[in-house]
Design a protein around this motif. Structure first.
Motif, PDB file in Angstrom:
ATOM      1  N   LYS A  81      11.860  39.054 -34.381  1.00  0.00           N
ATOM      2  CA  LYS A  81      12.354  37.678 -34.311  1.00  0.00           C
ATOM      3  C   LYS A  81      12.906  37.371 -32.924  1.00  0.00           C
ATOM      4  O   LYS A  81      12.612  36.323 -32.344  1.00  0.00           O
ATOM      5  CB  LYS A  81      13.441  37.459 -35.371  1.00  0.00           C
ATOM      6  N   GLY A  85      11.222  34.804 -30.133  1.00  0.00           N
ATOM      7  CA  GLY A  85      12.026  33.660 -29.720  1.00  0.00           C
ATOM      8  C   GLY A  85      11.595  32.382 -30.416  1.00  0.00           C
ATOM      9  O   GLY A  85      11.497  32.321 -31.643  1.00  0.00           O
ATOM     10  N   GLU A  86      11.310  31.346 -29.631  1.00  0.00           N
ATOM     11  CA  GLU A  86      10.911  30.050 -30.182  1.00  0.00           C
ATOM     12  C   GLU A  86       9.597  30.128 -30.963  1.00  0.00           C
ATOM     13  O   GLU A  86       9.338  29.307 -31.837  1.00  0.00           O
ATOM     14  CB  GLU A  86      10.773  29.025 -29.063  1.00  0.00           C
ATOM     15  N   GLU A  87       8.764  31.078 -30.632  1.00  0.00           N
ATOM     16  CA  GLU A  87       7.474  31.224 -31.320  1.00  0.00           C
ATOM     17  C   GLU A  87       7.653  31.619 -32.779  1.00  0.00           C
ATOM     18  O   GLU A  87       6.754  31.404 -33.595  1.00  0.00           O
ATOM     19  CB  GLU A  87       6.604  32.272 -30.617  1.00  0.00           C
ATOM     20  N   TRP A  88       8.795  32.230 -33.126  1.00  0.00           N
ATOM     21  CA  TRP A  88       9.040  32.691 -34.487  1.00  0.00           C
ATOM     22  C   TRP A  88       8.811  31.564 -35.496  1.00  0.00           C
ATOM     23  O   TRP A  88       8.111  31.737 -36.481  1.00  0.00           O
ATOM     24  CB  TRP A  88      10.464  33.238 -34.613  1.00  0.00           C
ATOM     25  N   GLY A  89       9.391  30.412 -35.243  1.00  0.00           N
ATOM     26  CA  GLY A  89       9.268  29.285 -36.158  1.00  0.00           C
ATOM     27  C   GLY A  89       7.916  28.606 -36.133  1.00  0.00           C
ATOM     28  O   GLY A  89       7.574  27.848 -37.035  1.00  0.00           O
ATOM     29  N   LYS A  90       7.134  28.880 -35.104  1.00  0.00           N
ATOM     30  CA  LYS A  90       5.819  28.248 -34.963  1.00  0.00           C
ATOM     31  C   LYS A  90       4.701  29.077 -35.595  1.00  0.00           C
ATOM     32  O   LYS A  90       3.568  28.628 -35.669  1.00  0.00           O
ATOM     33  CB  LYS A  90       5.500  28.032 -33.482  1.00  0.00           C
TER      34      LYS A  90
END
Length: 134
Positions: A81, A85-90
């Protein structure tokens, strides 16, 4: 996507390899070892167990036990996670699961090799200093 994901896993593993080598324990491992009063005692106990396993002849059973023991030292889900970083939610659940699995395989393979290479050396903790809530 698969090639990009594997390249990302490799880069992440290289970036965090030193943290894994230092033996940073996940919160779940810290709470599951009430007998170890200090971080040094926890790591000493884990090192003793891992070295005992590594001194046994190689076998699928030994590898399974070794993987389980090493799994108590690293929080792969949290590491993935943070790495994404930001890619986790994407990313989809499948992509996250694949990334986390590849990251775990890579780290375990490299960690076991490093441990095997250090069996003949004495490892001593030079002390510890608590920082924050951890």
């Amino acid at each position: 996507m698969r090639r990009s994901l594997r390249r990302t896993v490799l880069l992440v593993a290289l970036a965090i390899g030193s943290a894994v080598s230092a033996g940073s324990a996940p919160a779940s491992a810290q709470t599951s070892a009430p007998a170890a009063a200090t971080a040094s005692a926890f790591l000493d106990a884990k090192l003793k167990t891992v070295r005992a396993l590594l001194s046994q002849p190689a076998s699928p059973e030994r590898e399974k036990k070794l993987d389980a023991e090493l799994g108590t030292l690293v929080d792969y889900d949290d590491m993935a996670k943070v790495a994404l970083g930001e890619e986790w939610g994407k990313r989809s659940k499948e992509e996250i699961a694949e990334f986390t699995g590849l990251l775990r395989q890579l780290i375990e393979k490299n960690y076991k090799k490093r441990l095997q290479d250090t069996l003949k050396y004495d490892i001593a903790n030079k002390g510890e200093e608590p920082k924050g809530a951890d």
